[in-house]
Write a protein that holds these residues in place. Structure first.
Motif, mmCIF file in Angstrom:
data_model
loop_
_atom_site.group_PDB
_atom_site.id
_atom_site.type_symbol
_atom_site.label_atom_id
_atom_site.label_comp_id
_atom_site.label_asym_id
_atom_site.label_seq_id
_atom_site.Cartn_x
_atom_site.Cartn_y
_atom_site.Cartn_z
ATOM 1 N N THR A 101 0.833 -1.201 0.000
ATOM 2 C CA THR A 101 0.000 0.000 0.000
ATOM 3 C C THR A 101 0.862 1.243 0.000
ATOM 4 O O THR A 101 2.061 1.188 0.307
ATOM 5 C CB THR A 101 -0.936 0.007 1.226
ATOM 6 N N GLU A 102 0.249 2.359 -0.347
ATOM 7 C CA GLU A 102 0.927 3.642 -0.243
ATOM 8 C C GLU A 102 0.057 4.608 0.554
ATOM 9 O O GLU A 102 -1.156 4.686 0.333
ATOM 10 C CB GLU A 102 1.222 4.246 -1.618
ATOM 11 N N VAL A 103 0.685 5.301 1.492
ATOM 12 C CA VAL A 103 0.031 6.371 2.250
ATOM 13 C C VAL A 103 0.343 7.692 1.573
ATOM 14 O O VAL A 103 1.506 7.998 1.296
ATOM 15 C CB VAL A 103 0.527 6.398 3.712
ATOM 16 N N ILE A 104 -0.705 8.466 1.280
ATOM 17 C CA ILE A 104 -0.525 9.816 0.742
ATOM 18 C C ILE A 104 -1.307 10.799 1.602
ATOM 19 O O ILE A 104 -2.310 10.436 2.227
ATOM 20 C CB ILE A 104 -0.952 9.923 -0.731
ATOM 21 N N THR A 105 -0.859 12.027 1.636
ATOM 22 C CA THR A 105 -1.521 13.083 2.409
ATOM 23 C C THR A 105 -2.033 14.150 1.456
ATOM 24 O O THR A 105 -1.288 14.633 0.597
ATOM 25 C CB THR A 105 -0.561 13.696 3.435
ATOM 26 N N ILE A 106 -3.313 14.505 1.616
ATOM 27 C CA ILE A 106 -3.974 15.439 0.703
ATOM 28 C C ILE A 106 -4.642 16.566 1.497
ATOM 29 O O ILE A 106 -5.324 16.312 2.494
ATOM 30 C CB ILE A 106 -5.056 14.727 -0.137
ATOM 31 N N GLN A 107 -4.454 17.792 1.045
ATOM 32 C CA GLN A 107 -5.211 18.937 1.557
ATOM 33 C C GLN A 107 -6.395 19.156 0.616
ATOM 34 O O GLN A 107 -6.219 19.586 -0.528
ATOM 35 C CB GLN A 107 -4.348 20.188 1.578
ATOM 36 N N PRO A 108 -7.617 18.833 1.045
ATOM 37 C CA PRO A 108 -8.768 19.018 0.155
ATOM 38 C C PRO A 108 -8.886 20.458 -0.333
ATOM 39 O O PRO A 108 -8.554 21.410 0.366
ATOM 40 C CB PRO A 108 -9.951 18.619 1.041
ATOM 41 N N LYS A 109 -9.373 20.583 -1.584
ATOM 42 C CA LYS A 109 -9.531 21.888 -2.214
ATOM 43 C C LYS A 109 -10.937 22.446 -1.985
ATOM 44 O O LYS A 109 -11.913 21.707 -2.007
ATOM 45 C CB LYS A 109 -9.313 21.779 -3.725
ATOM 46 N N LYS A 110 -11.013 23.766 -1.833
ATOM 47 C CA LYS A 110 -12.317 24.420 -1.704
ATOM 48 C C LYS A 110 -12.948 24.546 -3.096
ATOM 49 O O LYS A 110 -12.298 24.998 -4.050
ATOM 50 C CB LYS A 110 -12.144 25.809 -1.078
ATOM 51 N N LYS A 111 -14.179 24.105 -3.231
ATOM 52 C CA LYS A 111 -14.924 24.261 -4.470
ATOM 53 C C LYS A 111 -16.358 24.629 -4.122
ATOM 54 O O LYS A 111 -17.105 23.796 -3.607
ATOM 55 C CB LYS A 111 -14.886 22.983 -5.304
ATOM 56 N N ASN A 112 -16.720 25.863 -4.363
ATOM 57 C CA ASN A 112 -18.025 26.385 -3.963
ATOM 58 C C ASN A 112 -18.183 26.206 -2.451
ATOM 59 O O ASN A 112 -17.380 26.718 -1.696
ATOM 60 C CB ASN A 112 -19.130 25.705 -4.758
ATOM 61 N N GLU A 113 -19.172 25.445 -2.017
ATOM 62 C CA GLU A 113 -19.387 25.242 -0.578
ATOM 63 C C GLU A 113 -18.762 23.946 -0.073
ATOM 64 O O GLU A 113 -18.911 23.596 1.099
ATOM 65 C CB GLU A 113 -20.888 25.227 -0.273
ATOM 66 N N ASP A 114 -18.064 23.237 -0.944
ATOM 67 C CA ASP A 114 -17.515 21.926 -0.600
ATOM 68 C C ASP A 114 -15.993 21.958 -0.540
ATOM 69 O O ASP A 114 -15.346 22.906 -1.000
ATOM 70 C CB ASP A 114 -17.937 20.881 -1.640
ATOM 71 N N TYR A 115 -15.441 20.868 0.018
ATOM 72 C CA TYR A 115 -14.012 20.583 -0.074
ATOM 73 C C TYR A 115 -13.868 19.247 -0.780
ATOM 74 O O TYR A 115 -14.509 18.262 -0.394
ATOM 75 C CB TYR A 115 -13.371 20.541 1.314
ATOM 76 N N ILE A 116 -13.036 19.225 -1.819
ATOM 77 C CA ILE A 116 -12.935 18.028 -2.649
ATOM 78 C C ILE A 116 -11.497 17.528 -2.733
ATOM 79 O O ILE A 116 -10.544 18.276 -2.489
ATOM 80 C CB ILE A 116 -13.460 18.291 -4.070
ATOM 81 N N ILE A 117 -11.360 16.252 -3.077
ATOM 82 C CA ILE A 117 -10.076 15.641 -3.422
ATOM 83 C C ILE A 117 -10.187 15.262 -4.891
ATOM 84 O O ILE A 117 -11.028 14.433 -5.267
ATOM 85 C CB ILE A 117 -9.795 14.408 -2.558
ATOM 86 N N ASP A 118 -9.368 15.877 -5.738
ATOM 87 C CA ASP A 118 -9.542 15.660 -7.164
ATOM 88 C C ASP A 118 -8.456 14.773 -7.763
ATOM 89 O O ASP A 118 -7.499 14.380 -7.088
ATOM 90 C CB ASP A 118 -9.664 16.988 -7.915
ATOM 91 N N LYS A 119 -8.634 14.480 -9.039
ATOM 92 C CA LYS A 119 -7.723 13.573 -9.751
ATOM 93 C C LYS A 119 -6.292 14.087 -9.740
ATOM 94 O O LYS A 119 -5.345 13.318 -9.518
ATOM 95 C CB LYS A 119 -8.208 13.400 -11.190
#
Length: 248
Positions: A101-119
């Motif tokens: 497995t691989e562990v990755i760390t992501i800062q979700p992005k703000k998109k309108n009223e949401d926070y997303i994790i994108d491609k």
């Protein structure tokens, strides 16, 4: 306890005496992590007339009933049966419990009223072509994740494109530190679940999603050996205890 594992023509050395537990324990408490608008779990002694299954109250053993929901009360692993009209059991589907497995760390992005994790975020962070499982740690990463009350918080989620990308990297087991890979209120679309499992076009019945893990900050991003352990429930989901081992 050093062991050598050979997998797909490559050897890995791991120390089995130093496990890294990324599960959240279940507690009978209002401080137990919680999602999906349900009450706290209960762990209570069986009662039968005047008999109480508790040593401190005179019984010979502690004999508890446990009431909980695997999806809302802690670390759990689910199969495609979570979203299908027909029944599929995680206990029948998950047959291989060790993988790279691989562990990755992501800062979700703000998109309108949401926070997303994108491609793009996944593509930039994922570095191991050998990984069969992916563990996503989101920022901020505080111990509050072990007791957070997630209902009505609109937590971050994966975009459909991100889930497709993960699937296309031959990732069979996706783990995340949120209650769901999907948006909390999405009108039942479940686009990330469906995209990862490739449902219903060419369903990946062997693949699993594990939610509500907690990867401590002291665990660096990188490659690990994963032991994905579940309880033997004949259900779409089971409480689980994913354990990481550092590759030496």
């Amino acid at each position: 306890m050093i062991t050598t594992i050979t997998h797909q023509g490559k050897s890995y050395h791991v120390d089995l005496s130093k496990p890294l537990d990324i599960s959240i324990p279940l507690r009978a408490s209002t401080n137990n992590v919680n999602a999906w608008y349900i009450k706290s779990p209960k762990i209570e002694p069986v009662t039968n007339g005047g008999w109480v299954g508790k040593v401190s109250e005179g019984a010979s053993t502690n004999f508890n009933n446990i009431l909980f929901n695997p999806h809302g009360h802690g670390t759990h692993t689910e199969c495609v049966g979570h979203i299908t009209p027909e029944s599929h059991s995680i206990n029948q589907i998950l047959k291989h419990f060790f993988c790279i497995t691989e562990v990755i760390t992501i800062q979700p992005k703000k998109k309108n009223e949401d926070y997303i994790i994108d491609k793009d975020q996944i593509a930039q962070a994922l570095t191991s072509p050998a990984a069969e499982a992916l563990i996503i740690r989101t920022l901020p990463n505080t111990k509050e994740k072990c007791s957070k009350q997630y209902s009505n918080t609109n937590w971050p989620y994966l975009t459909e494109e991100a889930a497709i990308y993960i699937r296309e990297q031959s990732i069979d087991h996706l783990l995340i530190d949120l209650p769901s890979v999907d948006k909390e209120k999405d009108d039942g679309k479940l686009v990330a679940h469906k995209a990862f499992w490739n449902y219903p076009t060419a369903t990946r019945y062997h693949a699993t999603i594990t939610e509500m893990v907690y990867v401590k900050n002291k665990i660096p991003d990188g490659q690990y050996l994963l032991n994905l352990m579940i309880a033997p429930f004949e259900n779409d989901a089971s409480p689980s205890k994913p354990i990481l081992y550092t590759i030496l």
